[in-house]
Design an enzyme around this catalytic site. Sequence first.
Site, PDB file in Angstrom:
ATOM      1  N   SER A 133      58.259  45.434  31.883  1.00  0.00           N
ATOM      2  CA  SER A 133      57.051  45.781  32.633  1.00  0.00           C
ATOM      3  C   SER A 133      57.346  46.746  33.775  1.00  0.00           C
ATOM      4  O   SER A 133      57.593  47.914  33.553  1.00  0.00           O
ATOM      5  CB  SER A 133      56.386  44.501  33.153  1.00  0.00           C
ATOM      6  OG  SER A 133      55.859  43.764  32.079  1.00  0.00           O
ATOM      7  N   LYS A 159      40.334  50.886  31.420  1.00  0.00           N
ATOM      8  CA  LYS A 159      40.615  51.797  32.530  1.00  0.00           C
ATOM      9  C   LYS A 159      41.992  51.513  33.129  1.00  0.00           C
ATOM     10  O   LYS A 159      42.761  52.446  33.420  1.00  0.00           O
ATOM     11  CB  LYS A 159      39.539  51.664  33.609  1.00  0.00           C
ATOM     12  CG  LYS A 159      38.205  52.312  33.247  1.00  0.00           C
ATOM     13  CD  LYS A 159      37.226  52.179  34.400  1.00  0.00           C
ATOM     14  CE  LYS A 159      35.897  52.872  34.071  1.00  0.00           C
ATOM     15  NZ  LYS A 159      34.931  52.745  35.189  1.00  0.00           N
TER      16      LYS A 159
END
Length: 442
Positions: free
Chosen positions: A106, A147
């Site tokens: 990540s 988004k």
Amino acid sequence: MFNLRKILLFIILLIFVILPLSSLKAAPTQSPVYVLSIDGPIVPVVADYIESGLQEAEKNGASCIVIELSTPGGLYSTTQKIVTQILNSPIPVVVYVSPAGAWAGSAGTFITLSANVAAMAPGSRIGAAHPVSMEDDSALSDVQKQKITHDAAAWIRSIAENRGRDPKNAEMAVIESKSFTDTEALNAHLIDFKATNLNDLLKKINGLTVKNFDGTTTTLQTDGPIKYFPMSSSQKFLFAISDPNIAYLLMSAGILGIVLELYHPGAIFPGVAGGISLLLGLYTLGTLNAQLSGMLLVILGLVLLASEAFVVSHGILAVGGITSFVLGSLMLFSGNQMGLTINKGVVFATAFFMAAFVSFLLAAVIKAQKRKVVTGVEGLIGEIGIAVSDINPNGIVLVEGERWQAESKEYIAKGEKVVITAVEGLTVKVEKIKEGGSKKND
């Protein structure tokens, strides 16, 4: 003979003094290589650590900075800050995913790709960089989620393009949460080198020319001295408690300490230690952006558990407190981003221990409430004494070494055993008991 001595003296001086001094003067000054180490989640204190390391390295003229990285992920906002620091660093930054078996997951993916040089140790992996909002996912629409994902994808493409890495494969780590082994990452042009250890890495990048984010180039000189730059004591402490599981245990220990203080006022130590632990836990969870709803449920659980000490609810408040505590704990990072989470085993083990602890305290309180009064005149009721005079209906009895005026509805002869049934002022009411009898209330 005199000249021969001078010649010999000159030769000795030349060999042992002049030549060593000249070689020292001729030795070039080598710039150090600064090495920082991160092993854990990417949290605010890590950004402070990297910033201080960059400043120290620049101040001392370091040739480059090597960040040894192993992380499951971390906060998106902190990742942005670290990446910005690396991209704008005047000194080349090398990110080395190590040791063998390490993971740049990540947040670690963004940090690795932002470096001037990216390298990985054997058996390490990188990727799974799909962002997840710190808000509850159920509160976000599909459009909002898209988004967030597209913004992260655009960001990692931008980083990869400017560092000369494959933007499409970098985007795959975000869009599809794809992970890469060290070999796959090298073949996918996400990293520049594979290295077995730090020395191997420094040998491979020595003399390498790297491009800075502003377009200038720098040639790495990594054969100089290695200077390890550890975290300061305060940074180490904050980093240690920044693990979600540690923060959660601190908060839980704080709750138990405060509950114990409320059940046993005046103990002082449990209250002080509990208050400090609770505040540290809540502070750390706040810096990790834990969900507010989860924290409120945990605090509600504390209030309910504490209320059990003052309200007779037959355990209902305690059960409600434990339930609220568990639900809040599970919600703290339910919408977590980039790898931060609390182990569910830790949550249920803590809840079980807390339930057992509170049950023990409740049992102790109930037992104390049921215990017969043993002080004052009320403590005399049920005690056995001896008649030191005939009681008909009045007389004197000896109870626990004290003489009392006694009154009885029946005749009691001197020397017989009696049991006290009531106390009225300075007179006790007694009844005769058979030989071998015991206290009436036993």
